[in-house]
Design a protein around this motif. Structure first.
Motif, PDB file in Angstrom:
ATOM      1  N   ALA A  17       1.949   2.095  -3.450  1.00 14.22           N
ATOM      2  CA  ALA A  17       0.903   2.747  -4.249  1.00 14.22           C
ATOM      3  C   ALA A  17       0.723   4.190  -3.817  1.00 14.22           C
ATOM      4  O   ALA A  17       0.601   5.098  -4.648  1.00 14.22           O
ATOM      5  N   LEU A  18       0.727   4.414  -2.486  1.00 13.05           N
ATOM      6  CA  LEU A  18       0.537   5.784  -2.003  1.00 13.05           C
ATOM      7  C   LEU A  18       1.695   6.677  -2.413  1.00 13.05           C
ATOM      8  O   LEU A  18       1.509   7.861  -2.698  1.00 13.05           O
ATOM      9  N   GLY A  34      -0.022  16.394 -16.386  1.00 12.18           N
ATOM     10  CA  GLY A  34       1.411  16.623 -16.523  1.00 12.18           C
ATOM     11  C   GLY A  34       1.743  17.791 -17.422  1.00 12.18           C
ATOM     12  O   GLY A  34       2.906  17.990 -17.778  1.00 12.18           O
ATOM     13  N   LYS A  54       5.312  -1.702  -5.287  1.00  9.98           N
ATOM     14  CA  LYS A  54       3.935  -2.173  -5.437  1.00  9.98           C
ATOM     15  C   LYS A  54       3.891  -3.496  -6.199  1.00  9.98           C
ATOM     16  O   LYS A  54       3.285  -4.466  -5.755  1.00  9.98           O
ATOM     17  N   ILE A  72       0.794  13.656  -7.063  1.00  4.41           N
ATOM     18  CA  ILE A  72       0.159  14.842  -6.466  1.00  4.41           C
ATOM     19  C   ILE A  72       1.187  15.956  -6.289  1.00  4.41           C
ATOM     20  O   ILE A  72       0.861  17.137  -6.421  1.00  4.41           O
ATOM     21  N   SER A  88       0.828  -1.206   0.000  1.00  7.56           N
ATOM     22  CA  SER A  88       0.000   0.000   0.000  1.00  7.56           C
ATOM     23  C   SER A  88       0.857   1.248   0.000  1.00  7.56           C
ATOM     24  O   SER A  88       0.527   2.242  -0.657  1.00  7.56           O
ATOM     25  N   VAL A  89       1.975   1.195   0.757  1.00  8.26           N
ATOM     26  CA  VAL A  89       2.848   2.365   0.804  1.00  8.26           C
ATOM     27  C   VAL A  89       3.395   2.668  -0.586  1.00  8.26           C
ATOM     28  O   VAL A  89       3.466   3.835  -0.999  1.00  8.26           O
ATOM     29  N   LEU A 108       1.150   7.711  -5.944  1.00  2.13           N
ATOM     30  CA  LEU A 108       0.109   8.740  -5.970  1.00  2.13           C
ATOM     31  C   LEU A 108       0.665  10.049  -5.429  1.00  2.13           C
ATOM     32  O   LEU A 108       0.374  11.135  -5.950  1.00  2.13           O
ATOM     33  N   TYR A 132      -8.439  19.068 -18.828  1.00  3.08           N
ATOM     34  CA  TYR A 132      -7.301  19.123 -17.930  1.00  3.08           C
ATOM     35  C   TYR A 132      -6.153  18.386 -18.584  1.00  3.08           C
ATOM     36  O   TYR A 132      -6.309  17.251 -19.025  1.00  3.08           O
ATOM     37  N   GLY A 187       1.987  22.994 -10.874  1.00  2.35           N
ATOM     38  CA  GLY A 187       0.759  23.444 -11.506  1.00  2.35           C
ATOM     39  C   GLY A 187      -0.086  22.341 -12.091  1.00  2.35           C
ATOM     40  O   GLY A 187      -1.247  22.550 -12.362  1.00  2.35           O
ATOM     41  N   TYR A 188       0.465  21.147 -12.329  1.00  2.00           N
ATOM     42  CA  TYR A 188      -0.333  20.095 -12.966  1.00  2.00           C
ATOM     43  C   TYR A 188      -0.182  18.784 -12.233  1.00  2.00           C
ATOM     44  O   TYR A 188       0.888  18.475 -11.714  1.00  2.00           O
ATOM     45  N   PHE A 189      -1.255  18.014 -12.237  1.00  2.00           N
ATOM     46  CA  PHE A 189      -1.217  16.636 -11.757  1.00  2.00           C
ATOM     47  C   PHE A 189      -0.219  15.864 -12.622  1.00  2.00           C
ATOM     48  O   PHE A 189      -0.224  16.000 -13.836  1.00  2.00           O
ATOM     49  N   PHE A 190       0.663  15.082 -11.976  1.00  2.00           N
ATOM     50  CA  PHE A 190       1.647  14.266 -12.679  1.00  2.00           C
ATOM     51  C   PHE A 190       2.734  15.086 -13.361  1.00  2.00           C
ATOM     52  O   PHE A 190       3.479  14.564 -14.189  1.00  2.00           O
ATOM     53  N   LEU A 191       2.865  16.382 -13.059  1.00  2.00           N
ATOM     54  CA  LEU A 191       3.918  17.180 -13.706  1.00  2.00           C
ATOM     55  C   LEU A 191       5.274  16.760 -13.152  1.00  2.00           C
ATOM     56  O   LEU A 191       5.439  16.561 -11.964  1.00  2.00           O
ATOM     57  N   PHE A 242       1.434  18.950  -8.495  1.00  2.00           N
ATOM     58  CA  PHE A 242       0.637  20.167  -8.334  1.00  2.00           C
ATOM     59  C   PHE A 242       1.496  21.351  -7.926  1.00  2.00           C
ATOM     60  O   PHE A 242       1.099  22.500  -8.108  1.00  2.00           O
TER      61      PHE A 242
END
Lengths: 150, 498
Positions: free
Chosen positions: A83-84, B61, A128, A91, A80-81, A87, B58, A97-101, A94
């Motif tokens: 996977a987190l 990335g 994982k 995160i 689980s760690v 994620l 959106y 400015g962007y998710f997954f940047l 952000f």
């Protein structure tokens, strides 16, 4: 590791060879994981190889030995760690400015520390996948199958 | 819109955190799962009311559309997001008490949130391979959830479901691969542009057939329905409600709409096939349902029948028909979830699903009795409730387009539905109370709350057709479907969106 316990696991020959190779397999798995961004392979392939090293241990020395090194709760928690972590890296994007940047420093191409956050993502994926695969193998071994006739 | 990716971030992180912490604290698990689904519901409402009309994009990335992955929110997605997250919220509320009788509740919540993440991800993704990945996440979680009770019957149902559903996933994957080889792009809107320029060739038609096999199996339209009556009753009641309420619609109907109406385009032959299969589903589902004595199995067969109405409405292709189909999709999610939760409440208190062993339960369980009456009347299409309006729209649309025969079949199906639900009411809630169940009490508070919320929506949601209100919820979704291939222009709005 108990090489002379004849009740558990396979013969002495198998145990000796496994003892010699298992570390190399584990190291190779880590190598594939860490070099995922500059050579073929990556988190998934590396994780599978890491899982294979533990599966070897279990086949050669019996399941108690493998579970002593890698307890069950440890596996499910770390899975689980992993996977987190993945994620979390996504995160963290952000911050730019962007998710997954991929906002980490990119470094010089073809060096180990290049390609920004890809290496951390690969480590998370390896955690994982490796522990997940080993967990699946464990579940298949630990389950007792009973039929209705018994 | 920075909140778009949170539709997948929240359930995924919730699932893993619950798996880590859940085994130590039951209290935390309940609270956390409920907060997660409630926040998701609020987010979907936020997207509906604060950015109601224009499509949102959106860039994941920061990569530009044809190369990077985009998340797309348009009218249809908003509509589906509200449906999915609302039902998911009520179901987690119900599970707080219901899942007490199973061991390791945290695993249930983990799998449930995975399934929710898969469905939400499928809805918001604008990239066809991501659609497949999220479809598999939702499906794999649902296989495990069907087998959650680990009895022989449940495992068998789960295995049957797994085999058929994996075949469907494979068909969809092969379809995606063929389309990718032809168009050299995975972005759905960009794929639409390339298909528009290069034209339809046999390989596209072949992949369309594969897609239809896949989504037909996932949404259990009649020739592909065999897995559903086993899988849905075997799961725990909250999961039956999710599977029947939203999963078959998200993986099946939504994907059908997105791929056929927005990407490949439809023609009259395809619409004729859809309408025929819809009517076939209505009749076969309801005729098989009417003789069942297992309450959840009866409800599962009714899911096939009601999906038939949705497919019939959508297959008409007229504005009224599509509106009716979409409205029925929402209504069916609400009342079918409510009915499955009712059956769960009965199973929770008296421990059986066999209708012949029940009787007179309304005296001891008034709330379950009345909410189930509301849901039964809704699904049968009795006037003040929501099911009436959507069925009426579909039937009028059939008449309008000249398919009088289909309209008559739809009416007959509705009458048979009414008769089979009167049977449920008679056997379960009316008549003499079985002496075994004299001591039976109403179910705990959270189960009651969930059922009451759904029943209220059953009564009120007919009002969504009122002219001003439907501007927000139904008409934008209808517009996306009627707009058809206009979906391919959606990437051009990226310039005015961060």
């Amino acid at each position: 590791m108990s090489y002379d316990n004849k009740d558990k696991g396979m013969t002495l020959i198998v145990k000796t060879i496994t003892g010699l190779t298992v570390g190399l397999i584990l190291l190779y798995g880590l190598y594939i994981t860490l070099h995922g961004h500059i050579s073929p392979g990556g988190g998934f392939a590396g994780g599978v190889i890491v899982a294979i090293s533990f599966i070897h241990l279990m086949l050669a020395f019996g399941r108690e030995e493998a579970l002593r090194i890698l307890p069950k709760t440890f596996i499910s928690v770390l899975e689980s760690v992993g996977a987190l972590l993945f994620l979390g890296i996504a995160i963290l994007g952000f911050m730019g400015g962007y998710f997954f940047l991929d906002w980490f420093s990119k470094g010089k191409p073809f060096e180990l520390f290049s390609a920004g956050s890809i290496i951390f993502s690969n480590i998370a994926i390896a955690l994982k996948v490796g522990l997940g695969l080993f967990g699946i193998f464990l579940v298949l071994i630990l389950l007792k199958f009973t039929s209705k006739d018994e | 819109m920075v909140i778009i990716p949170f539709f997948t971030i929240l359930p995924l992180s919730g699932a893993f955190i619950i798996y880590l912490v859940g085994r130590h604290s039951k209290f935390f698990t309940d609270i956390f799962a409920n907060i997660t689904t409630f926040v998701l519901f609020l987010l979907s409402l936020f997207i509906l009311f604060f950015k109601p009309f224009e499509p949102l994009l959106y860039k994941v990335g920061g990569w530009l559309p044809p190369w990077g992955i985009t998340l797309v929110i348009d009218g249809l997605t908003r509509f589906m997001l509200i449906t999915v997250n609302f039902i998911a919220w009520t179901i987690t509320l119900f599970s707080v008490n219901y899942m007490e009788k199973f061991t390791s509740k945290y695993k249930f919540y983990t799998l449930f949130l995975f399934m929710l993440a898969g469905m939400n991800g499928l809805l918001i993704s604008g990239d066809i391979f991501n659609v497949f990945v999220f479809l598999e996440i939702a499906s794999v979680a649902s296989y495990a959830l069907v087998a959650y009770g680990v009895e022989a019957e449940e495992l068998e149902a789960s295995f049957k479901y797994l085999v058929m559903s994996s075949f469907a996933s494979l068909c969809i994957l092969l379809g995606i691969a063929l389309l990718y080889s032809y168009t050299s792009t995975l972005n759905i809107a960009d794929m639409g542009v390339v298909l528009w320029e290069k034209g339809i060739v046999p390989v596209v038609i072949f992949s369309a057939v594969l897609f239809f096999l896949g989504v037909g199996l996932k949404s259990a339209i009649v020739p592909f329905h065999a897995w559903l009556p086993d899988a849905h009753p075997s799961a725990p009641a909250p999961i039956s409600a999710t599977l029947s309420g939203v999963l078959i619609k998200t993986l099946g109907v939504y994907l059908l709409l997105r791929i056929f109406y927005n990407l490949l385009g439809v023609n009259q032959i395809f619409l004729d096939i859809l309408m025929f299969l819809g009517v076939l589903s209505i009749m076969v589902g309801v005729i098989l349902a009417i003789t069942q004595m297992d309450i959840k199995r009866l409800l599962a067969y009714h899911s096939i029948s009601q999906i038939g109405y949705i497919i019939l409405g959508i297959g008409l292709g007229t504005p009224l028909g599509v509106l009716g189909g979409l409205f029925h999709l929402f209504n069916h999610s609400v009342f079918k979830s409510l009915l499955f939760l009712n059956s769960g409440a009965i199973e929770y208190t008296i421990g059986t699903r066999d209708l012949s062993k029940m009787g007179g339960l309304r005296k001891n369980m008034p709330l379950t009795g009345w909410t189930s009456l509301i849901a039964s009347l809704s699904i049968s299409g009795i006037p003040p409730f929501n099911g009436f309006f959507s069925k009426l729209l579909i039937i009028i649309a059939c008449m309008e387009k000249g398919y009088i025969g289909y309209a008559i079949w739809a009416i007959i199906g509705s009458i048979l539905t009414l008769s089979s639900f009167m049977k449920v009411q008679k056997f379960a809630f009316l008549g003499k109370l079985n002496s075994l169940y004299k001591e039976v009490k109403e179910v705990p508070i959270f189960m009651r709350t969930a059922m009451v919320i759904l029943a209220i929506i059953c009564i009120l949601s007919g009002g969504m057709l009122i002219p001003y209100l439907n501007n927000y919820f139904l008409l934008p979704a209808q517009k996306v479907i009627l707009g058809g291939l206009d979906y391919k222009n959606i990437n051009q709005s990226i310039n005015n969106e961060k």
